[in-house]
Design a protein around this motif. Structure first.
Motif, PDB file in Angstrom:
ATOM      1  N   GLY A   1       0.713  -1.043  -0.215  1.00  8.33           N
ATOM      2  CA  GLY A   1       0.054  -0.051  -0.019  1.00  8.33           C
ATOM      3  C   GLY A   1       0.743   1.182   0.256  1.00  8.33           C
TER       4      GLY A   1
ATOM      5  N   GLY B   1       1.530  -5.587  -7.422  1.00  7.87           N
ATOM      6  CA  GLY B   1       0.945  -6.764  -7.089  1.00  7.87           C
ATOM      7  C   GLY B   1      -0.256  -6.762  -6.243  1.00  7.87           C
TER       8      GLY B   1
ATOM      9  N   ILE C   1      -6.878   9.528  10.317  1.00  6.51           N
ATOM     10  CA  ILE C   1      -5.706  10.493   9.713  1.00  6.51           C
ATOM     11  C   ILE C   1      -6.189  10.937   8.268  1.00  6.51           C
TER      12      ILE C   1
ATOM     13  N   THR D   1      -8.017  -8.457   1.891  1.00  2.00           N
ATOM     14  CA  THR D   1      -7.248  -7.221   1.666  1.00  2.00           C
ATOM     15  C   THR D   1      -6.383  -6.792   3.061  1.00  2.00           C
ATOM     16  N   ASN D   2      -7.282  -6.566   3.961  1.00  2.00           N
ATOM     17  CA  ASN D   2      -6.625  -6.143   5.322  1.00  2.00           C
ATOM     18  C   ASN D   2      -6.006  -7.237   6.123  1.00  2.00           C
TER      19      ASN D   2
ATOM     20  N   PRO E   1      -3.583   3.300  13.771  1.00  2.00           N
ATOM     21  CA  PRO E   1      -3.706   4.714  13.657  1.00  2.00           C
ATOM     22  C   PRO E   1      -5.244   5.097  14.032  1.00  2.00           C
TER      23      PRO E   1
ATOM     24  N   HIS F   1      -1.134  -1.723  -5.874  1.00  2.00           N
ATOM     25  CA  HIS F   1      -2.096  -2.433  -6.538  1.00  2.00           C
ATOM     26  C   HIS F   1      -1.938  -2.297  -8.126  1.00  2.00           C
TER      27      HIS F   1
ATOM     28  N   ILE G   1       0.008  -2.175  10.086  1.00  2.00           N
ATOM     29  CA  ILE G   1      -0.844  -1.262  10.054  1.00  2.00           C
ATOM     30  C   ILE G   1      -2.479  -1.545  10.255  1.00  2.00           C
TER      31      ILE G   1
ATOM     32  N   THR H   1      -6.165  11.333   5.086  1.00  2.00           N
ATOM     33  CA  THR H   1      -5.749  10.612   3.886  1.00  2.00           C
ATOM     34  C   THR H   1      -7.015  10.675   2.929  1.00  2.00           C
TER      35      THR H   1
ATOM     36  N   GLY I   1       1.050   5.202   3.313  1.00  2.00           N
ATOM     37  CA  GLY I   1       2.150   4.224   2.845  1.00  2.00           C
ATOM     38  C   GLY I   1       3.368   5.331   2.306  1.00  2.00           C
TER      39      GLY I   1
ATOM     40  N   ALA J   1      -1.374  -1.912   2.978  1.00  6.58           N
ATOM     41  CA  ALA J   1      -2.315  -2.143   2.206  1.00  6.58           C
ATOM     42  C   ALA J   1      -3.690  -2.203   2.883  1.00  6.58           C
TER      43      ALA J   1
ATOM     44  N   THR K   1     -10.003   9.281   4.602  1.00  6.98           N
ATOM     45  CA  THR K   1     -10.904   9.832   5.326  1.00  6.98           C
ATOM     46  C   THR K   1     -11.603  10.897   4.668  1.00  6.98           C
TER      47      THR K   1
ATOM     48  N   SER L   1      -5.908  -0.514  12.935  1.00 13.67           N
ATOM     49  CA  SER L   1      -6.639   0.739  13.036  1.00 13.67           C
ATOM     50  C   SER L   1      -7.202   0.994  14.697  1.00 13.67           C
TER      51      SER L   1
HETATM   52  P1  NAD Z   1      -5.050   4.708   1.121  1.00 13.50           P
HETATM   53  O1  NAD Z   1      -6.213   4.226   0.471  1.00 13.50           O
HETATM   54  O2  NAD Z   1      -4.446   5.988   0.644  1.00 13.50           O
HETATM   55  O3  NAD Z   1      -3.884   3.417   0.829  1.00 13.50           O
HETATM   56  C1  NAD Z   1      -4.090   2.278   0.862  1.00 13.50           C
HETATM   57  C2  NAD Z   1      -3.402   1.366  -0.107  1.00 13.50           C
HETATM   58  O4  NAD Z   1      -3.574   0.044  -0.477  1.00 13.50           O
HETATM   59  C3  NAD Z   1      -3.799   2.029  -1.757  1.00 13.50           C
HETATM   60  O5  NAD Z   1      -2.493   2.405  -2.349  1.00 13.50           O
HETATM   61  C4  NAD Z   1      -4.474   0.839  -2.423  1.00 13.50           C
HETATM   62  O6  NAD Z   1      -4.191   0.841  -3.510  1.00 13.50           O
HETATM   63  C5  NAD Z   1      -3.571  -0.186  -1.685  1.00 13.50           C
HETATM   64  N1  NAD Z   1      -4.163  -1.456  -1.776  1.00 13.50           N
HETATM   65  C6  NAD Z   1      -5.652  -1.768  -1.566  1.00 13.50           C
HETATM   66  N2  NAD Z   1      -6.001  -3.104  -1.818  1.00 13.50           N
HETATM   67  C7  NAD Z   1      -4.867  -3.731  -2.419  1.00 13.50           C
HETATM   68  C8  NAD Z   1      -4.566  -4.879  -2.778  1.00 13.50           C
HETATM   69  N3  NAD Z   1      -5.385  -5.902  -2.867  1.00 13.50           N
HETATM   70  N4  NAD Z   1      -3.312  -5.135  -3.303  1.00 13.50           N
HETATM   71  C9  NAD Z   1      -2.449  -4.404  -3.274  1.00 13.50           C
HETATM   72  N5  NAD Z   1      -2.588  -2.982  -2.787  1.00 13.50           N
HETATM   73  C10 NAD Z   1      -3.825  -2.751  -2.118  1.00 13.50           C
HETATM   74  O7  NAD Z   1      -5.329   4.348   2.395  1.00 13.50           O
HETATM   75  P2  NAD Z   1      -4.549   4.936   3.644  1.00 13.50           P
HETATM   76  O8  NAD Z   1      -5.355   5.939   4.554  1.00 13.50           O
HETATM   77  O9  NAD Z   1      -3.220   5.569   3.478  1.00 13.50           O
HETATM   78  O10 NAD Z   1      -4.557   3.693   4.709  1.00 13.50           O
HETATM   79  C11 NAD Z   1      -3.522   2.975   4.769  1.00 13.50           C
HETATM   80  C12 NAD Z   1      -3.491   1.931   5.912  1.00 13.50           C
HETATM   81  O11 NAD Z   1      -3.682   2.343   7.187  1.00 13.50           O
HETATM   82  C13 NAD Z   1      -4.704   0.931   5.637  1.00 13.50           C
HETATM   83  O12 NAD Z   1      -4.305  -0.436   6.223  1.00 13.50           O
HETATM   84  C14 NAD Z   1      -5.957   1.758   6.540  1.00 13.50           C
HETATM   85  O13 NAD Z   1      -6.815   0.662   6.857  1.00 13.50           O
HETATM   86  C15 NAD Z   1      -4.942   2.067   7.672  1.00 13.50           C
HETATM   87  N6  NAD Z   1      -5.804   2.932   8.640  1.00 13.50           N
HETATM   88  C16 NAD Z   1      -6.092   4.338   7.899  1.00 13.50           C
HETATM   89  C17 NAD Z   1      -6.687   5.155   8.756  1.00 13.50           C
HETATM   90  C18 NAD Z   1      -6.839   6.621   8.082  1.00 13.50           C
HETATM   91  O14 NAD Z   1      -7.582   7.417   8.838  1.00 13.50           O
HETATM   92  N7  NAD Z   1      -6.608   6.764   7.065  1.00 13.50           N
HETATM   93  C19 NAD Z   1      -6.946   4.952  10.172  1.00 13.50           C
HETATM   94  C20 NAD Z   1      -6.602   3.845  10.461  1.00 13.50           C
HETATM   95  C21 NAD Z   1      -5.740   2.760   9.743  1.00 13.50           C
END
Ligand code: NAD
Length: 249
Positions: free
Chosen positions: A12, A63, A189, A114-115, A186, A37, A141, A191, A18, A92, A194, A143
């Motif tokens: 990710g 991938g 955040i 995915t998670n 987290p 992805h 990572i 991004t 990321g 990711a 959100t 949540s």
């Molecule tokens: P984001 O959507 O900006 O980034 C997630 C990335 O994961 C994307 O680039 C996406 O293409 C990639 N991804 C998704 N499915 C995939 C797959 N099958 N194969 C490969 N890559 C894949 O989200 P973010 O806000 O940067 O979140 C990053 C991590 O932090 C996530 O795991 C999210 O659950 C966690 N998180 C985010 C927040 C928030 O507030 N943004 C809070 C708690 C946890």
């Protein structure tokens, strides 16, 4: 912080959090490989250039981490092209929020695959090498909503809580071998994930955060770099919350 002579993989890696993690680990001296992805291939060149403009030379490998074949092929490609992986950040993730009443099996499976399953698919192929070399850092990572639940997120909360179960169990397997496994959880955040929220939802969430603001991707990256640091060698099986006080226990 020091990750000199270490090779780090961030899944990710092109996402909001990321990207900040890639930058931070690169600043700490690691050779960083971001994974994305396959649907993000068009964005790779611009992303690499943007990182280079900030002083970080980061390679990207595409991938799908949500399948066993995808995860194995991705790590296979990275090891062949760059060499062994010392630091793995499983970042990711996706959301498919809806109440349980309306949730489809596809929405459930997509979020769990995915998670959570991705963490198994990507960690297993790097694990033996870390154990054999006597050094490794796996950072998952998760949540805040994996710790406290959230309306409309049975799939996401289950996956994110599961990630920390994985962390604690695997920490036992690496503990005597120099390989640590930890979780960063987290809060909210700033991004794209959100930014998609409606303004009133965002305001209601912020009202419940003692710091009254969202966190930044850099604040998550700082926690990751701390756990990845050579000197964090006695921390394993831990969950490091970075949530502005939203959930304390
Ligand atoms: P984001 O959507 O900006 O980034 C997630 C990335 O994961 C994307 O680039 C996406 O293409 C990639 N991804 C998704 N499915 C995939 C797959 N099958 N194969 C490969 N890559 C894949 O989200 P973010 O806000 O940067 O979140 C990053 C991590 O932090 C996530 O795991 C999210 O659950 C966690 N998180 C985010 C927040 C928030 O507030 N943004 C809070 C708690 C946890």
């Amino acid at each position: 912080m020091s990750c000199i002579d270490k090779r780090a993989v961030v899944t990710g890696g092109l996402g909001g959090i990321g990207t900040a993690i890639c930058q931070r680990l690169s600043q700490a001296g690691a050779e960083v490989i971001a994974t994305c992805h396959p649907a993000e291939i068009d964005q790779i060149d611009a992303w690499v250039q943007a990182q280079q403009d900030k002083g970080a030379k980061i390679c990207v490998v595409a991938g799908d981490v949500s399948t066993a074949e995808g995860g194995a092929a991705l790590i296979g490609k990275i090891v062949e092209q760059f060499g062994a992986v010392d630091i793995l950040v499983n970042c990711a993730g996706i959301t498919r929020d809806t109440t349980l009443k309306k949730m489809t099996a596809e929405q459930w499976d997509a979020v769990i695959d995915t998670n959570l399953s991705s963490v198994f698919y990507v960690t297993q192929p790097v694990w033996n090498g870390m154990i054999e070399r006597g050094f490794g850092r796996v950072i998952n990572i998760s949540s805040v909503n994996g710790q406290r639940g959230q309306f409309g997120q049975t799939n996401y909360a289950a996956a994110k809580a599961g990630m920390h179960g994985f962390t604690m169990a695997l920490a036992y397997e690496g503990a005597a071998k120099g390989v640590t496994v930890n979780t960063v959880s987290p809060g909210y955040i700033d991004t794209a994930m959100t930014a998609a929220m409606r303004d009133e939802v965002r305001e209601a969430i912020l009202a419940g955060v003692p710091m009254r603001r969202m966190g930044t991707p850099e604040e998550i990256a700082h926690a990751v770099a701390f756990l990845a640091d050579d000197a964090s060698s006695y921390i394993t099986g831990a969950n490091l919350p970075v949530n502005g006080g939203l959930f304390m226990h």
